[in-house]
Design an enzyme around this catalytic site. Structure first.
Site, PDB file in Angstrom:
ATOM      1  N   CYS A  78      50.261  46.205  -7.407  1.00 58.61           N
ATOM      2  CA  CYS A  78      50.231  46.502  -5.969  1.00 58.61           C
ATOM      3  C   CYS A  78      50.613  47.933  -5.648  1.00 58.61           C
ATOM      4  CB  CYS A  78      51.141  45.532  -5.213  1.00 58.61           C
ATOM      5  SG  CYS A  78      50.416  43.892  -5.005  1.00 58.61           S
ATOM      6  N   GLY A  84      31.966  34.489  -6.372  1.00 58.24           N
ATOM      7  CA  GLY A  84      32.573  35.808  -6.432  1.00 58.24           C
ATOM      8  C   GLY A  84      31.576  36.911  -6.665  1.00 58.24           C
ATOM      9  N   HIS A  85      32.099  38.061  -7.041  1.00 60.28           N
ATOM     10  CA  HIS A  85      31.273  39.241  -7.246  1.00 60.28           C
ATOM     11  C   HIS A  85      31.922  40.109  -8.314  1.00 60.28           C
ATOM     12  CE1 HIS A  85      28.135  42.041  -6.165  1.00 60.28           C
ATOM     13  NE2 HIS A  85      29.010  43.013  -5.975  1.00 60.28           N
ATOM     14  N   ASP A 127      54.753  38.213   2.876  1.00 62.96           N
ATOM     15  CA  ASP A 127      55.124  38.211   1.466  1.00 62.96           C
ATOM     16  C   ASP A 127      55.380  39.647   1.025  1.00 62.96           C
ATOM     17  OD1 ASP A 127      52.434  38.961   1.545  1.00 62.96           O
ATOM     18  OD2 ASP A 127      51.947  37.986  -0.352  1.00 62.96           O
ATOM     19  N   ASP A 167      48.863  35.699   0.263  1.00 66.59           N
ATOM     20  CA  ASP A 167      48.654  36.177   1.629  1.00 66.59           C
ATOM     21  C   ASP A 167      48.314  35.021   2.573  1.00 66.59           C
ATOM     22  OD1 ASP A 167      49.199  38.848   1.239  1.00 66.59           O
ATOM     23  OD2 ASP A 167      47.133  39.370   0.753  1.00 66.59           O
TER      24      ASP A 167
END
Length: 346
Positions: free
Chosen positions: A25, A144-145, A244, A97
């Site tokens: 992050c 997804g991708h 969070d 999230d």
């Protein structure tokens, strides 16, 4: 997925963290830069179509009187070299999230994955780690991708549901509320130590820590791969506000709650992974001032004083780690003045 099968060629793979300059992050755009970006783009107002959106951990939309859909997207660069663990951490971080808003049902993930050509063999174990982590959260990969990218990254677009009355935002904290955190801090310095390869500096890092570095790192991975689902279920009945702890760190995420709730926040207690304060001082990460970036960190919730006993009982019943870390005040901004630092070991 067979964990051994996912990692039987680990020694032959290049280290994931070598392919990026920023890890986990800490790769996120800084808090002030993000605020400026949203302002410049004119994306600062609420939307009548949403229960909540920009500025929160996720977006919430009322579908019926009894059902709300929460959606979000989160992805980042590797913080570990093991592809399977990277996948698990990425899935836990992305789902968090939604969990921070209280949405835990009907969890779906559309995977977002990017890898350089040298790391294409890591795709399967990364996806395997994500699938296993989501399965443990009663969620599924729905698609997804995947792209080629010079910096590797993984995460996903998350959707989950909840009753509208069960949802949390960062806007409901009130003076007098007590603040709780559901994971210890310190993932950035813990994992930063594992990336040191210079032999002379390895000795310096080892000497700085008061615990074996591999133990510190393994505990950090264990915390990062602990989903926040149980914590969300335990606290959403009692919390007035929540978020969070991720790239902005504890102080940064506290500022979000303080600003959006128009209150002050006083941080008095910092639970940290044992051994990480010394590493943070060595690397300059700012752990004991709440500035160190966290990856897949815990929930940070405000709770009225009269509900703390029930909240703590709910956390205990769910076997969720928690610590009281401060209180909400009638002032503005965030204060952190000589907090108690508590080492946590598993």
């Amino acid at each position: 997925m067979d964990r051994d099968a996912a990692t039987d060629t680990d020694e032959e793979r290049a280290r994931l963290t070598e392919f990026t300059e920023l890890h986990g992050c800490s790769c996120k755009v800084g808090q002030s830069d993000l605020d400026s970006l949203l302002s410049d783009a004119g994306l600062t107002g609420d939307s009548d179509a949403l229960l909540f959106g920009i500025g929160e951990d996720a977006a919430g939309r009322r579908l019926t009187d009894d059902l709300a859909l929460v959606s979000t997207v989160d992805f980042f660069t590797p913080i570990v070299d093991d592809p399977y663990d990277f996948g698990r951490i990425a899935a836990c971080n992305a789902a968090s999230d939604a969990f921070a808003t209280g949405a835990v049902e009907n969890l779906d993930c559309l995977v977002v994955l990017g890898l350089p050509r040298e790391l294409t063999d890591s795709a399967a174990p990364i996806l395997g780690g994500m699938a296993d982590a989501l399965d443990a959260m009663d969620g599924v990969i729905a698609g997804g991708h995947t792209i080629m990218s010079p910096w590797p990254f993984a995460g996903g677009a998350i959707s989950a549901t909840a009753h509208p009355d069960a949802l949390l935002t960062s806007q409901g904290a009130s003076p007098g509320d007590c603040l709780y955190l559901t994971k210890p801090l310190g993932t950035q310095p813990a994992m930063g130590a594992t990336r040191v390869t210079d032999e002379e500096f390895v000795e310096t890092v080892t000497d700085a820590a008061d615990r074996p570095l591999d133990r510190i790192a393994s505990e950090a991975v264990a915390w990062m791969t602990t989903p926040n689902r149980d914590a969300a279920l335990a606290c959403r009945e009692y919390a007035t506000a929540g978020t969070d702890i991720t790239g902005f760190g504890l102080a940064g995420q506290s500022r979000v709650v303080a600003d959006r709730s128009n209150v002050g926040i006083e941080l008095t207690h910092l639970p940290v992974i044992a051994g990480t304060p010394a590493l943070s001082s060595l690397f300059g990460y700012g752990l004991t001032t709440g500035e160190s970036a966290e990856t897949s960190g815990g929930l940070f919730v405000a709770v009225p004083p009269e509900a703390t006993a029930d909240l703590e009982a709910a956390f205990d019943d769910a076997d969720v780690f928690y610590r009281g870390v401060g209180r909400v005040t009638a002032g503005r901004g965030v204060t952190l003045d000589d907090p108690t630092v508590e080492p946590i070991s598993r």
